[in-house]
Design an enzyme around this catalytic site. Structure first.
Site, PDB file in Angstrom:
ATOM      1  N   ASP A  23       6.212  -4.084  -1.402  1.00  0.00           N
ATOM      2  CA  ASP A  23       5.699  -3.001  -0.631  1.00  0.00           C
ATOM      3  C   ASP A  23       6.739  -1.772  -0.679  1.00  0.00           C
ATOM      4  O   ASP A  23       7.917  -2.190  -0.497  1.00  0.00           O
ATOM      5  CB  ASP A  23       4.957  -3.386   0.526  1.00  0.00           C
ATOM      6  CG  ASP A  23       4.037  -2.480   1.292  1.00  0.00           C
ATOM      7  OD1 ASP A  23       3.880  -1.472   0.465  1.00  0.00           O
ATOM      8  OD2 ASP A  23       3.459  -2.754   2.445  1.00  0.00           O
ATOM      9  N   GLY A  24       6.240  -0.624  -0.164  1.00  0.00           N
ATOM     10  CA  GLY A  24       6.978   0.709   0.341  1.00  0.00           C
ATOM     11  C   GLY A  24       7.219   0.672   1.494  1.00  0.00           C
ATOM     12  O   GLY A  24       7.117  -0.651   2.254  1.00  0.00           O
ATOM     13  N   ALA A  25       7.911   1.561   1.880  1.00  0.00           N
ATOM     14  CA  ALA A  25       8.313   1.585   3.428  1.00  0.00           C
ATOM     15  C   ALA A  25       8.517   3.126   3.803  1.00  0.00           C
ATOM     16  O   ALA A  25       8.793   4.064   2.787  1.00  0.00           O
ATOM     17  CB  ALA A  25       9.543   1.028   3.817  1.00  0.00           C
ATOM     18  N   ASP A  26       8.321   3.454   4.952  1.00  0.00           N
ATOM     19  CA  ASP A  26       8.590   5.061   5.356  1.00  0.00           C
ATOM     20  C   ASP A  26       9.916   5.249   5.744  1.00  0.00           C
ATOM     21  O   ASP A  26      10.637   6.263   5.623  1.00  0.00           O
ATOM     22  CB  ASP A  26       7.590   5.254   6.619  1.00  0.00           C
ATOM     23  CG  ASP A  26       6.411   5.013   6.406  1.00  0.00           C
ATOM     24  OD1 ASP A  26       5.717   5.800   5.182  1.00  0.00           O
ATOM     25  OD2 ASP A  26       5.473   4.430   6.998  1.00  0.00           O
ATOM     26  N   LYS A  66       7.142   0.881   8.751  1.00  0.00           N
ATOM     27  CA  LYS A  66       5.913   1.055   7.765  1.00  0.00           C
ATOM     28  C   LYS A  66       4.603   1.285   8.585  1.00  0.00           C
ATOM     29  O   LYS A  66       4.595   1.469   9.834  1.00  0.00           O
ATOM     30  CB  LYS A  66       5.482  -0.215   7.070  1.00  0.00           C
ATOM     31  CG  LYS A  66       6.820  -0.613   6.342  1.00  0.00           C
ATOM     32  CD  LYS A  66       6.722  -1.950   5.578  1.00  0.00           C
ATOM     33  CE  LYS A  66       5.232  -2.051   4.865  1.00  0.00           C
ATOM     34  NZ  LYS A  66       4.930  -0.836   4.099  1.00  0.00           N
ATOM     35  N   GLY A  67       3.601   1.783   7.714  1.00  0.00           N
ATOM     36  CA  GLY A  67       2.494   2.161   8.200  1.00  0.00           C
ATOM     37  C   GLY A  67       1.868   3.610   8.307  1.00  0.00           C
ATOM     38  O   GLY A  67       0.790   4.164   8.720  1.00  0.00           O
ATOM     39  N   SER A  71       1.699   5.367  -2.071  1.00  0.00           N
ATOM     40  CA  SER A  71       1.991   5.920  -3.249  1.00  0.00           C
ATOM     41  C   SER A  71       2.957   5.422  -4.310  1.00  0.00           C
ATOM     42  O   SER A  71       2.668   4.996  -5.543  1.00  0.00           O
ATOM     43  CB  SER A  71       2.255   7.533  -3.181  1.00  0.00           C
ATOM     44  OG  SER A  71       3.588   7.493  -2.485  1.00  0.00           O
ATOM     45  N   GLU A 109      -0.433  -5.368   6.019  1.00  0.00           N
ATOM     46  CA  GLU A 109       0.845  -5.331   5.182  1.00  0.00           C
ATOM     47  C   GLU A 109       1.795  -6.675   5.953  1.00  0.00           C
ATOM     48  O   GLU A 109       2.143  -7.427   5.134  1.00  0.00           O
ATOM     49  CB  GLU A 109       1.650  -4.166   5.230  1.00  0.00           C
ATOM     50  CG  GLU A 109       1.043  -3.122   4.422  1.00  0.00           C
ATOM     51  CD  GLU A 109       1.587  -1.643   4.681  1.00  0.00           C
ATOM     52  OE1 GLU A 109       2.161  -1.341   5.530  1.00  0.00           O
ATOM     53  OE2 GLU A 109       1.291  -0.798   3.846  1.00  0.00           O
ATOM     54  N   THR A 134       0.717  -1.253   0.040  1.00  0.00           N
ATOM     55  CA  THR A 134      -0.231  -0.010  -0.049  1.00  0.00           C
ATOM     56  C   THR A 134       0.863   1.312  -0.049  1.00  0.00           C
ATOM     57  O   THR A 134       1.826   1.319   0.585  1.00  0.00           O
ATOM     58  CB  THR A 134      -0.908   0.038   1.238  1.00  0.00           C
ATOM     59  OG1 THR A 134      -1.626  -1.028   1.347  1.00  0.00           O
ATOM     60  CG2 THR A 134      -1.674   1.407   1.440  1.00  0.00           C
TER      61      THR A 134
HETATM   62  C1  5RP Z   1       1.430   2.111   4.040  1.00  0.00           C
HETATM   63  C2  5RP Z   1       3.006   1.932   4.043  1.00  0.00           C
HETATM   64  C3  5RP Z   1       3.684   2.238   3.024  1.00  0.00           C
HETATM   65  O1  5RP Z   1       4.346   1.412   2.340  1.00  0.00           O
HETATM   66  C4  5RP Z   1       4.698   3.570   3.467  1.00  0.00           C
HETATM   67  O2  5RP Z   1       3.837   4.532   3.945  1.00  0.00           O
HETATM   68  C5  5RP Z   1       5.199   4.350   2.182  1.00  0.00           C
HETATM   69  O3  5RP Z   1       4.272   5.029   1.391  1.00  0.00           O
HETATM   70  P1  5RP Z   1       4.785   5.754   0.221  1.00  0.00           P
HETATM   71  O4  5RP Z   1       5.146   4.810  -1.140  1.00  0.00           O
HETATM   72  O5  5RP Z   1       3.348   6.485  -0.073  1.00  0.00           O
HETATM   73  O6  5RP Z   1       5.997   6.670   0.443  1.00  0.00           O
HETATM   74  O7  5RP Z   1       3.624   1.392   4.821  1.00  0.00           O
HETATM   75  O8  5RP Z   1       0.984   1.567   5.196  1.00  0.00           O
END
Ligand code: 5RP
Length: 225
Positions: free
Chosen positions: A86-89, A99-100, A35, A108, A33
């Site tokens: 998946d992505g990560a923060d 994440k989250g 962008s 996730e 989840t």
């Molecule tokens: C969502 C997440 C996303 O992977 C994380 O927030 C990265 O988001 P983005 O790709 O928008 O920068 O953990 O719960």
């Protein structure tokens, strides 16, 4: 100079190239989840005839995949999954993650746990030496919001309720800033043990297997130190 959206698009495209050899008619992919993942879904869509479908970590990604005609499966119908993307923060050089940020951390972690490999897709701004600059999301059962917040404060954090936000699981999120995280797996285990915590946004007990990191010079693979 590439913008952050350009970098996200580049890593999303690279992720599709990375998983193409894994696609086969019976394959169900795990899809995260955010962008960056939105762009991954868009890049994946032209290949939809080459795999069976996907299990999603959120209603948001499920809706986007359905719009593209990618079949979305309930995780309970899925036996094996070669890869979760998946992505990560934040991600450190050992491939531990926070994440989250999008609030989908629990699903996730569940979908990722079924997959053989976690491929994390980020732009280079997400790579850090030590996790903790990004406030750690912790999903909580609403009746435990205050008791969990007290325990998180005792661990040195400053928890703030994500105002007006309800997760896909009907729960709430505390965003915890100010945590020192020298040992992400130990902190994840200790937060998991607080009664009322549904899920902690640290992905360290099971981190990523590989990260694709997008920078001005292209997309590089990070395999963990
Ligand atoms: C969502 C997440 C996303 O992977 C994380 O927030 C990265 O988001 P983005 O790709 O928008 O920068 O953990 O719960």
């Amino acid at each position: 100079m590439l913008t952050q959206t350009d970098l996200k698009r580049n890593v999303a495209d690279a992720a599709v190239q990375f998983i193409l050899p894994l696609l086969a008619p019976g394959v169900v992919l795990g899809v995260g989840t955010g962008s960056t993942v939105d762009l991954f879904i868009d890049a994946l869509a032209p290949h939809k005839a080459n795999f069976r479908g996907a299990a999603s970590s959120s209603e948001r990604s499920a809706a986007r995949m359905r719009e593209h005609g990618i079949e979305v499966f309930d995780l309970n119908e899925v036996g094996t999954m070669p890869v979760y993307v998946d992505g990560a923060d934040e991600i450190d050089r050992s491939l531990n993650m926070i994440k989250g940020g999008g609030g989908a951390l629990t699903r996730e972690k569940i979908v990722a746990s079924v997959a053989e490999r976690f491929v994390c897709i980020v732009d280079e701004s997400k790579v850090v030496d030590q996790l903790g600059g990004f406030p750690l999301p912790v999903e909580v059962i609403p009746m435990a919001r205050t008791s969990v917040a007290r325990r998180l404060a005792a661990l040195g954090g400053q928890p703030v309720l994500r105002d007006g936000f309800i997760t896909d699981n009907g729960c709430e999120i505390l965003d915890v800033s100010g945590l020192a995280i020298p040992d992400p797996a130990a902190l994840e285990a200790s937060i998991n043990n607080i009664p009322g915590v549904v899920c902690c946004g640290l992905f360290a007990l099971a981190g990523a297997d590989i990260a694709l990191v997008s920078g001005q010079g292209g997309v590089a693979e990070m395999t963990g130190s």
